[in-house]
Every structure is written in structure tokens, then in C-alpha cells.
Design a protein around this motif. Sequence first.
Motif, PDB file in Angstrom:
ATOM      1  N   LEU A   1       3.010  -8.748  -9.732  1.00 36.87           N
ATOM      2  CA  LEU A   1       3.787  -9.318 -11.128  1.00 36.87           C
ATOM      3  C   LEU A   1       3.939  -8.301 -12.133  1.00 36.87           C
ATOM      4  CD1 LEU A   1       2.267 -12.746 -10.637  1.00 36.87           C
ATOM      5  CD2 LEU A   1       4.215 -12.061  -9.607  1.00 36.87           C
ATOM      6  N   ALA A   2       3.126  -7.221 -12.100  1.00 38.66           N
ATOM      7  CA  ALA A   2       3.132  -6.434 -13.162  1.00 38.66           C
ATOM      8  C   ALA A   2       2.804  -5.075 -12.755  1.00 38.66           C
ATOM      9  CB  ALA A   2       2.264  -6.806 -14.408  1.00 38.66           C
ATOM     10  N   GLU A   3       2.842  -3.954 -13.727  1.00 40.68           N
ATOM     11  CA  GLU A   3       2.575  -2.533 -13.213  1.00 40.68           C
ATOM     12  C   GLU A   3       1.052  -2.662 -12.821  1.00 40.68           C
ATOM     13  OE1 GLU A   3       3.273   1.201 -12.917  1.00 40.68           O
ATOM     14  OE2 GLU A   3       4.651  -0.183 -13.467  1.00 40.68           O
ATOM     15  N   ASP A   4       0.902  -1.766 -11.522  1.00 40.03           N
ATOM     16  CA  ASP A   4      -0.162  -1.850 -10.774  1.00 40.03           C
ATOM     17  C   ASP A   4      -0.076  -0.451  -9.948  1.00 40.03           C
ATOM     18  OD1 ASP A   4      -2.530  -2.442  -9.706  1.00 40.03           O
ATOM     19  OD2 ASP A   4      -1.922  -4.203  -8.689  1.00 40.03           O
ATOM     20  N   THR A   5      -1.228   0.254  -9.605  1.00 35.09           N
ATOM     21  CA  THR A   5      -1.313   1.490  -8.980  1.00 35.09           C
ATOM     22  C   THR A   5      -2.433   1.561  -7.808  1.00 35.09           C
ATOM     23  OG1 THR A   5      -3.030   2.216 -10.312  1.00 35.09           O
ATOM     24  CG2 THR A   5      -0.591   2.551 -11.003  1.00 35.09           C
ATOM     25  N   PRO A   6      -2.458   0.442  -6.866  1.00 33.96           N
ATOM     26  CA  PRO A   6      -3.206   0.515  -5.882  1.00 33.96           C
ATOM     27  C   PRO A   6      -3.475   1.589  -4.811  1.00 33.96           C
ATOM     28  CG  PRO A   6      -1.470  -0.856  -5.087  1.00 33.96           C
ATOM     29  CD  PRO A   6      -1.012  -0.413  -6.649  1.00 33.96           C
ATOM     30  N   ARG A   7      -4.723   1.685  -4.570  1.00 32.40           N
ATOM     31  CA  ARG A   7      -5.087   2.842  -3.534  1.00 32.40           C
ATOM     32  C   ARG A   7      -4.361   2.499  -2.014  1.00 32.40           C
ATOM     33  NH1 ARG A   7     -11.239   4.441  -4.297  1.00 32.40           N
ATOM     34  NH2 ARG A   7     -11.164   2.241  -5.005  1.00 32.40           N
ATOM     35  N   MET A   8      -4.061   1.261  -1.845  1.00 31.54           N
ATOM     36  CA  MET A   8      -3.585   0.645  -0.535  1.00 31.54           C
ATOM     37  C   MET A   8      -2.511   1.250  -0.249  1.00 31.54           C
ATOM     38  SD  MET A   8      -2.200  -3.169  -0.826  1.00 31.54           S
ATOM     39  CE  MET A   8      -0.553  -3.602  -1.826  1.00 31.54           C
ATOM     40  N   ILE A   9      -1.558   1.763  -1.229  1.00 31.24           N
ATOM     41  CA  ILE A   9      -0.271   2.386  -0.849  1.00 31.24           C
ATOM     42  C   ILE A   9      -0.686   3.753  -0.091  1.00 31.24           C
ATOM     43  CG2 ILE A   9       1.657   3.894  -1.873  1.00 31.24           C
ATOM     44  CD1 ILE A   9       1.503   1.775  -4.451  1.00 31.24           C
ATOM     45  N   PHE A  10      -1.569   4.421  -0.525  1.00 30.74           N
ATOM     46  CA  PHE A  10      -1.920   5.729   0.130  1.00 30.74           C
ATOM     47  C   PHE A  10      -2.568   5.762   1.504  1.00 30.74           C
ATOM     48  CE2 PHE A  10      -1.631   6.678  -4.102  1.00 30.74           C
ATOM     49  CZ  PHE A  10      -0.641   7.652  -4.281  1.00 30.74           C
ATOM     50  N   ASP A  11      -3.324   4.296   1.570  1.00 28.91           N
ATOM     51  CA  ASP A  11      -4.090   3.916   2.791  1.00 28.91           C
ATOM     52  C   ASP A  11      -2.895   3.550   3.786  1.00 28.91           C
ATOM     53  OD1 ASP A  11      -6.585   4.036   1.616  1.00 28.91           O
ATOM     54  OD2 ASP A  11      -6.518   2.109   0.977  1.00 28.91           O
ATOM     55  N   GLY A  12      -1.941   2.931   3.429  1.00 33.82           N
ATOM     56  CA  GLY A  12      -0.667   2.595   4.181  1.00 33.82           C
ATOM     57  C   GLY A  12       0.046   3.928   4.344  1.00 33.82           C
ATOM     58  N   TYR A  13       0.194   5.066   3.639  1.00 36.54           N
ATOM     59  CA  TYR A  13       0.463   6.013   4.156  1.00 36.54           C
ATOM     60  C   TYR A  13      -0.067   6.792   5.240  1.00 36.54           C
ATOM     61  CZ  TYR A  13       3.579   6.616  -0.137  1.00 36.54           C
ATOM     62  OH  TYR A  13       4.444   6.435  -1.148  1.00 36.54           O
ATOM     63  N   ALA A  14      -1.323   6.820   5.199  1.00 34.29           N
ATOM     64  CA  ALA A  14      -2.174   7.188   6.114  1.00 34.29           C
ATOM     65  C   ALA A  14      -2.063   6.846   7.557  1.00 34.29           C
ATOM     66  CB  ALA A  14      -3.678   7.186   6.074  1.00 34.29           C
ATOM     67  N   ALA A  15      -1.400   5.419   7.645  1.00 34.20           N
ATOM     68  CA  ALA A  15      -1.067   4.701   8.732  1.00 34.20           C
ATOM     69  C   ALA A  15       0.089   5.082   9.170  1.00 34.20           C
ATOM     70  CB  ALA A  15      -1.599   3.420   8.913  1.00 34.20           C
ATOM     71  N   GLY A  16       1.087   5.688   8.333  1.00 37.24           N
ATOM     72  CA  GLY A  16       2.675   5.868   8.846  1.00 37.24           C
ATOM     73  C   GLY A  16       3.365   4.819   8.407  1.00 37.24           C
ATOM     74  N   LEU A  17       2.841   3.946   7.276  1.00 37.41           N
ATOM     75  CA  LEU A  17       3.312   2.792   6.869  1.00 37.41           C
ATOM     76  C   LEU A  17       4.244   2.996   5.661  1.00 37.41           C
ATOM     77  CD1 LEU A  17       0.912   0.067   7.300  1.00 37.41           C
ATOM     78  CD2 LEU A  17       2.540   0.806   8.861  1.00 37.41           C
ATOM     79  N   PRO A  18       5.703   2.701   5.783  1.00 38.69           N
ATOM     80  CA  PRO A  18       6.477   2.804   4.577  1.00 38.69           C
ATOM     81  C   PRO A  18       5.916   1.823   3.507  1.00 38.69           C
ATOM     82  CG  PRO A  18       7.809   2.072   6.172  1.00 38.69           C
ATOM     83  CD  PRO A  18       6.505   2.305   6.841  1.00 38.69           C
ATOM     84  N   LEU A  19       6.158   2.016   2.155  1.00 42.25           N
ATOM     85  CA  LEU A  19       5.881   0.983   1.262  1.00 42.25           C
ATOM     86  C   LEU A  19       7.068   0.112   0.879  1.00 42.25           C
ATOM     87  CD1 LEU A  19       4.007  -0.013  -1.295  1.00 42.25           C
ATOM     88  CD2 LEU A  19       4.934   1.902  -2.501  1.00 42.25           C
ATOM     89  N   ILE A  20       6.855  -1.147   0.962  1.00 41.45           N
ATOM     90  CA  ILE A  20       8.240  -2.023   1.035  1.00 41.45           C
ATOM     91  C   ILE A  20       7.678  -2.675  -0.364  1.00 41.45           C
ATOM     92  CG2 ILE A  20       9.707  -3.835   1.713  1.00 41.45           C
ATOM     93  CD1 ILE A  20       8.712  -2.975   4.480  1.00 41.45           C
ATOM     94  N   ALA A  21       8.194  -2.731  -1.782  1.00 41.75           N
ATOM     95  CA  ALA A  21       7.717  -2.907  -2.637  1.00 41.75           C
ATOM     96  C   ALA A  21       8.505  -3.328  -4.145  1.00 41.75           C
ATOM     97  CB  ALA A  21       6.556  -1.943  -3.211  1.00 41.75           C
ATOM     98  N   TYR A  22       8.015  -4.097  -4.826  1.00 39.31           N
ATOM     99  CA  TYR A  22       8.808  -4.323  -6.154  1.00 39.31           C
ATOM    100  C   TYR A  22       9.099  -3.084  -6.750  1.00 39.31           C
ATOM    101  CZ  TYR A  22       8.677  -9.537  -6.158  1.00 39.31           C
ATOM    102  OH  TYR A  22       9.098 -10.815  -5.989  1.00 39.31           O
ATOM    103  N   ASP A  23      10.051  -2.991  -7.459  1.00 43.08           N
ATOM    104  CA  ASP A  23      10.434  -1.442  -8.349  1.00 43.08           C
ATOM    105  C   ASP A  23       9.767  -1.660  -9.633  1.00 43.08           C
ATOM    106  OD1 ASP A  23      11.886  -3.990  -9.426  1.00 43.08           O
ATOM    107  OD2 ASP A  23      13.818  -2.967  -9.516  1.00 43.08           O
ATOM    108  N   ILE A  24       8.449  -1.664  -9.580  1.00 43.05           N
ATOM    109  CA  ILE A  24       7.728  -1.516 -10.738  1.00 43.05           C
ATOM    110  C   ILE A  24       7.664   0.165 -11.146  1.00 43.05           C
ATOM    111  CG2 ILE A  24       6.085  -3.258 -10.607  1.00 43.05           C
ATOM    112  CD1 ILE A  24       4.052  -1.792  -9.555  1.00 43.05           C
ATOM    113  N   ASP A  25       7.213   0.488 -12.237  1.00 46.08           N
ATOM    114  CA  ASP A  25       7.283   2.114 -12.471  1.00 46.08           C
ATOM    115  C   ASP A  25       6.462   2.937 -11.624  1.00 46.08           C
ATOM    116  OD1 ASP A  25       8.568   1.539 -14.875  1.00 46.08           O
ATOM    117  OD2 ASP A  25       7.036   1.737 -16.274  1.00 46.08           O
TER     118      ASP A  25
END
Length: 432
Positions: free
Chosen positions: A319-343
Motif C-alpha cells: 500500500l506504500a513504499e517498501d523495500t522487502p528482502r523477499m524480492i531478492f529471495d524470489g530472485y534466488a528462486a528464479g521468480l520474477p517480481l510481479i508488483a505494484y509500481d512503487i518507486d
Amino acid sequence: MYLVAIHIPVYLDGAKTYVGTDWLQSLRLLRNSLGGRFGQVAVIAPSRPYDPDNTPLTLDRLDVHAEEIELIPSFDNRCRSREYWLRHRRQWREQLRAAVKRAQVVHAGLDDLYRPISYEGFLEGRQQRVPTVFVQDTDIALQTIQLNRHRALPTRLRASLYSRVYERCCRSAVATASISLLKGSALMNRYAEYQRNAKLFHDTSIAREDIISAPELELRLEKLSSRLANRQPLRLVYCGRLTERKGLLDSLKIIALANTAETPMELDIIGHGEQHDALRQQIHALGLSSCVRMLGRVSYGSELFSKLRCYDGLLFTPLAEDTPRMIFDGYAAGLPLIAYDIDYVVEREAEEKATWLIPQNNFSVAASRLSELYQNGRKLVELSRNAKAAAEYHTSEAWYQRRATWTIEAVQRHRHQLHGAPDLHRLACSIN
């Protein structure tokens, strides 16, 4: 001693201590990257009684002797802000003062103005003229405004005041810290005018060994193409805390609309938190019980990465700006990020090309974007391969090596400015 002052509580069970599995991994990475150059890593933190059933975190025991990490537990952080200022702050400040006197470096940040626990550690380090590392991993000033933009006028005014005061505190810190570690370009740009020695830093925890192998990824992508051709569901996942600002209720609405439009989607939710019951109710209300599962807590590490490799993408609708480490955890599994267009997500899309943007505040368009991706199997394969490549760049080994080098250089400058110090150039080079 390298002193870390944090607001995240440690959990006490007699002589045993427990911390979140992801935080324990961060401590180990920090300890290993420094290699004892500033003495033992020590953590000063508020505490709570050990109660694993009533915490959103997945906890693991911290054996301070085996880990060679010193722990300084303090007051029970279940107290209200008023109690902190009236009853507990004196204890916290006294413990900080004593710990900083023994420290070669003080590592701290700012998370909460109402109880600025970590920030007080930074101020104490600055007061005692100890080298300081100031960390900001989310644009809280912006996040506060965004989370309150649709609320009543008095609430919006309080949020605006909070944001301005928070901003001033951060400006003061980045202007005076020996080194500031800021997560993402938006924070770097926000404080560029004031910073003394700021570095862009992504606090990833993924190791090289956590990254999916090329053969395993290609086999999964081959199966994915076959599944999409047979109109089988796209399997999405979220992993993290179940709290309102993560926007999981939005995710459920988008999944429901996509399925209604005959774009089959499944979502697994990994984690726990205060929104657990509300999510279960919404899953039932939207008729999603057959395609959305809540899997509960999973320990950070091999167990989590093994699960993530079974999916096709990571869904993130904050719902607002966020920078979770799970993005990079997903990368490690070869998962693209499908996400709201926050900064921060837009920055990830620009830098790694492993992101599929969906718009905030428009569920129908977001669902259409999911349908578009479902129908474009080649794009999904491309994004997945880019995610793996991004993980290889963003390994914790790489980021923590940079961080250790920067810290040693900053300490060198600090000591020369105070009274002249032995040349640490060779020491800094030794970890390059």
C-alpha cells in the motif's frame, strides 16, 4: 566491539535467547564479513518473553557462545510509547552509554520516532565520538504519507508532521555519520544534498548456494510453458509478514478478478502476522479457498528457498513504499517480481528487467496485466531468467564484502580526523 543497536526485540526463555531466523542470518553475515576486525559483534536490543505462537516471526535460538555474538538484552518492548519515555528510556540510555564506551563502531538506524530505540544508539555513538554506521532500508518519511493519504484530515496532518520530523532526523544522521547505508536510489537521491558519506546498499541475505541452478530453472520453465499451453494456473507466492501495509487484501482481489476473467491463478501466502484472520475471512468471502492457501511460517534459509522454487512468480502489492528482502529471495528462486509500481519496484524493473509492473489502486487493470503476462509465456520465461541473473549479482557475499570495505575505510577516516591513526589501507584492501 562492533555494536549493533536495534529496535527488533530478542526473545528470552530463561537463559536461552531467540531471534527471527532472517535477522539471525543478517547477524551471521555481518559477523563473517567483518572477520573480527573490530572485535566481537555485540547486539543491544529490547526484549520479550519467548512465545513463538504469538509472534509474526519465525524464531531460532541464538547461541551466543557458539555464534560468538554478544547479546545485551534490555527492557520489555511490549510497553507503550509513554511507558518507554517515563519508565524505560533511562535504563536503555544507561545500557547504551556503557556499551558504546566499549565499542569501536556503533551501527544503528531510525525506525520509530515514538520510540527511537535504535536512533538513540546512533546519537550516543556520535556523542562519544565513536565511528557510526547509519542504516535506512525504507523511505519511512514517504511511506508514512502514503499510508495515511486517504484518512481523516487530523490523521493526515499528524502523518505530515511525523514525516517532516523523521526527515530532519535522517538528514542530521546522514550528514554526520561516518558512513550511511541507504537502500535504493530514491533514498540516495532524497539525502544526496545532505550526505557526508552515503552508500547505496541492498541488505540481501541470499548466498550463492541458495540460487537455483540453471538446469533446474530451465526444467521448471519448460514445464511452465507446457502448463500455460494447457490453461493450467499460474502459481504465485508471497512470503513475509502478514500486515496491512503489505497489501495482501489487494492481492486477493486481483487474483479473484483474474480468475473471474478466466485467467487461472493460484496464490500461496507464506508468513504470519496480525492480518492472518482478516485474510482468511477475505479468502472465504471472495470464494478463493480452492486457489489461495495460507502456509504459515517458514524458517529463513534452505527450507524457504526450496519452497520458493516451486512457483512461477512473486506477487507483491504494498500500500506504500517498501523495500522487502523477499524480492531478492524470489530472485534466488528464479521468480520474477510481479508488483505494484512503487518507486523501489520501478527501480528494480529498470535495473534488473525481472519485474512485471501492475498499477496501484486499479484492481481491474492490475488483473488485466496478470492476464497479459499469463498469455505471454515467452516474457515470463525471460523475466525468470533475468531474476536468476539478478540474484547472482545481489548475493549477500558481494554486498557484505562491499559493506565491510566501506566500513573499514570510514573508520580510518574517522580516526584520522580525531587524532590521526595507523594506516588501515592494507586492512581495507585485504577483503577486496
